[in-house]
Motif scaffolding. Structure first.
Motif, mmCIF file in Angstrom:
data_model
loop_
_atom_site.group_PDB
_atom_site.id
_atom_site.type_symbol
_atom_site.label_atom_id
_atom_site.label_comp_id
_atom_site.label_asym_id
_atom_site.label_seq_id
_atom_site.Cartn_x
_atom_site.Cartn_y
_atom_site.Cartn_z
ATOM 1 N N GLU A 104 12.700 -4.639 6.813
ATOM 2 C CA GLU A 104 12.452 -3.295 6.287
ATOM 3 C C GLU A 104 11.156 -3.244 5.478
ATOM 4 O O GLU A 104 10.341 -2.339 5.642
ATOM 5 C CB GLU A 104 13.636 -2.841 5.435
ATOM 6 N N THR A 121 -0.801 2.730 7.538
ATOM 7 C CA THR A 121 -1.258 3.780 8.452
ATOM 8 C C THR A 121 -1.461 5.083 7.688
ATOM 9 O O THR A 121 -2.487 5.763 7.834
ATOM 10 C CB THR A 121 -0.200 3.986 9.570
ATOM 11 N N LEU A 122 -0.502 5.434 6.858
ATOM 12 C CA LEU A 122 -0.604 6.708 6.132
ATOM 13 C C LEU A 122 -1.759 6.694 5.131
ATOM 14 O O LEU A 122 -2.497 7.670 4.995
ATOM 15 C CB LEU A 122 0.718 6.999 5.403
ATOM 16 N N GLU A 143 8.259 -3.164 7.834
ATOM 17 C CA GLU A 143 8.075 -1.846 8.462
ATOM 18 C C GLU A 143 7.461 -0.857 7.474
ATOM 19 O O GLU A 143 6.544 -0.107 7.807
ATOM 20 C CB GLU A 143 9.429 -1.287 8.928
ATOM 21 N N LEU A 144 7.976 -0.881 6.268
ATOM 22 C CA LEU A 144 7.473 0.066 5.263
ATOM 23 C C LEU A 144 6.001 -0.198 4.940
ATOM 24 O O LEU A 144 5.204 0.731 4.781
ATOM 25 C CB LEU A 144 8.313 -0.020 3.986
ATOM 26 N N GLU A 154 3.874 1.070 7.800
ATOM 27 C CA GLU A 154 3.863 2.540 7.771
ATOM 28 C C GLU A 154 2.929 3.029 6.647
ATOM 29 O O GLU A 154 2.116 3.934 6.860
ATOM 30 C CB GLU A 154 5.300 2.967 7.472
ATOM 31 N N ALA A 155 3.040 2.394 5.490
ATOM 32 C CA ALA A 155 2.213 2.811 4.348
ATOM 33 C C ALA A 155 0.730 2.629 4.668
ATOM 34 O O ALA A 155 -0.092 3.506 4.388
ATOM 35 C CB ALA A 155 2.589 1.999 3.110
ATOM 36 N N ARG A 189 11.767 3.559 1.172
ATOM 37 C CA ARG A 189 10.941 4.620 1.766
ATOM 38 C C ARG A 189 10.489 5.607 0.688
ATOM 39 O O ARG A 189 9.387 6.145 0.747
ATOM 40 C CB ARG A 189 11.734 5.290 2.894
ATOM 41 N N VAL A 243 7.323 4.466 -0.783
ATOM 42 C CA VAL A 243 6.166 4.704 0.100
ATOM 43 C C VAL A 243 5.758 6.168 0.017
ATOM 44 O O VAL A 243 4.575 6.500 -0.098
ATOM 45 C CB VAL A 243 6.489 4.304 1.564
ATOM 46 N N GLN A 244 6.773 7.057 0.044
ATOM 47 C CA GLN A 244 6.444 8.487 -0.009
ATOM 48 C C GLN A 244 5.748 8.834 -1.328
ATOM 49 O O GLN A 244 4.776 9.589 -1.347
ATOM 50 C CB GLN A 244 7.721 9.317 0.167
#
Ligand code: PLP
Length: 466
Positions: free
Chosen positions: A265, A275-276, A268-269, A272-273, A347, A350-351
């Motif tokens: 996890e 990329t964002l 993945e996070l 993802e972070a 998540r 990350v948000q």
């Protein structure tokens, strides 16, 4: 002495946790085991850790990785021996050099001015240092490498260990930030897997043990185990906190339940972070393959980002993100911040991070602040330092305090390093130069903290009387 070694483990819990519980029930005042000569649950916990981390032997540390680094250097280097190490090694390596009386032969790490970040050490730099030492008639007793760096940049330890071993020299790896590497197939190989003889890991930084608790692992017979054990005995407290030791056992237990997927996890996070963040105008993530082509391997759970296109230093970026979104980076640099993802990352984190960065971008990009606003000086490790006394000689020399403006050209009498990362800019025995001082002053002006110096404001500096 009741060492609780007879407690029957039916629960499947880690041995030190069982012993801690039993000890509380029995009101045992004798401790859970002997810290320096374990025969009960600590011995079992150490063995389980060695199995999990792929070590020949593992010791639990209550003085952090710092203490393991100091002990490793003392265990391999005697007074007058040479140790090859990067100039930006953690301050605990400087302490190890002072304790052991070793003479440092520094390798200057590659660095990038745009990011003000140093990379690792290449095998060819180690080869050159070994050859130069031989030509100078110096006896190299150990090679010390930091991998990964605080920013997550990894060195090619496989090649470096081969070079060291071809000369019969042990390789010590400061793996403070890489204790998790064993637990995901997409992580870099561990130091031990790559042939290191000693690896020291801050279990408390990247895994789940309590702050201050670390592990030191050895892999081969080249290390004198008894000498290392004596050094650890010399350096560590005789009253260890068993909660720290138990937390190491608990961290090992947590990993051993799920050693291949536990970081899925977090991985993945982090992906993802990245990329964002890269989609946020004015902010970018460090890509080592672009900025450090010699060091393509990086910890996937470290993200170093910069906002200098928005006119912000790392310190300013941190301050705004912290106030507006409660974000706490692992490391604050002059031009970047570094974030650490781990087992607790969610998540929501990350948000929050992405929202904080978007807020920065939306509010500052239209202002088109100039990059010149931030640091003009970068890490002063460009090879312009000169050592007049060994760190040990300078440490024990008579000293006096001088005003900073009068200190240039004098022999530094103290370790002076911005913290974090705890990398000395001046080491005892080095000639103080303008460039190092300019850098340190800028660190202070930007809100950074100086550690090691008697006067952390650096109005004065301790120098050696000559
Ligand atoms: C690269 C490196 N090595 C060693 C250490 C010392 O680790 P510890 O805090 O566990 O003593 C640190 C601490 O930040 C570090 O960054």
């Amino acid at each position: 002495m009741n060492l609780n070694s007879q407690v029957v483990n039916l629960s499947g819990l880690p041995p030190l946790i069982i012993a801690l519980r039993a000890s509380a029930e029995l009101k045992n005042n004798h401790g859970l085991d002997r810290f320096f000569a374990p025969v009960g649950p600590l011995l079992e916990a150490k063995r389980l850790a060695a199995d999990l981390f792929g070590a020949k032997e593992t010791w639990f540390l209550v003085g952090g990785t710092s203490c393991g680094i100091q002990a490793s250097i003392m265990a391999t280097c005697s007074p007058g021996d040479t140790i090859i190490l990067p100039r930006n090694a953690h301050v605990s390596a400087t302490a190890g050099v002072i304790f052991s009386g070793a003479v440092p032969k520094y390798i200057i790490p590659e660095s990038n001015c745009d990011w003000d970040i140093a990379a690792g050490i290449t095998p060819s730099q180690v080869k050159t240092a070994l050859e130069e030492s031989e030509l100078d008639g110096r006896k190299v007793a150990a090679v010390f490498i930091t991998s990964p760096t605080y920013n997550g940049i990894c060195s090619n330890l496989s090649e470096i260990s081969q070079l060291c071993h071809s000369c019969g020299i042990p390789l010590i790896v400061d793996e403070a930030h890489g204790a998790h590497f064993k637990f995901h197939s997409a992580m870099p190989n561990t130091a031990l897997e790559q042939g290191a003889d000693i690896a020291i890991q801050s279990t408390h930084k990247v895994l789940s043990s309590l702050t201050q608790s670390s592990m030191i692992h050895i892999s081969r017979d080249i290390i004198d185990e008894e000498r290392l054990h004596k050094c650890l005995h010399t350096l560590q407290t005789t009253s260890p906190n068993w909660l720290l030791l138990t937390s190491l056992d608990a961290a090992r237990h947590q990993l051993s339940k799920n050693p291949t997927n536990i970081f899925n996890e977090a991985m993945e996070l982090a992906a993802e972070a990245k990329t964002l963040i890269n989609k946020t105008p004015g902010i970018s993530v460090l890509d080592p393959s672009i900025f450090f082509p010699n060091f393509p391997i990086m910890d996937p759970l470290r993200i170093t980002l910069e906002a200098w296109q928005l006119g912000l230093s790392g310190f300013e970026t941190n301050s705004i993100l912290h106030k507006s979104h409660g974000i706490v980076p692992e490391l604050i640099g002059t031009r970047s911040i570094t974030l650490a993802f781990s087992l607790g990352t969610t998540r929501d984190h990350v948000q929050g991070l992405v929202a904080g960065l978007k807020h920065l971008s939306d509010s500052l990009l239209p202002l088109q602040l100039k990059r010149e606003k931030i640091f003009t000086q970068i890490l002063p490790f460009g090879g312009n330092f000169h050592m007049d006394l060994t760190p040990r000689e300078a440490f024990f020399a008579s000293k006096m305090k001088l005003k900073i403006e009068d200190s240039v050209g004098k022999i530094c009498g103290e370790v002076i390093c911005p913290f974090p990362p705890g990398t000395p800019v001046l080491v005892p025995g080095e000639i103080i130069n303008d460039r190092a001082l300019d850098y340190l002053i800028q660190v202070i002006n930007q809100g950074g903290i100086i550690s090691g110096a008697a006067d952390p404001t650096l109005s004065t500096i301790v120098v050696c009387k000559t």
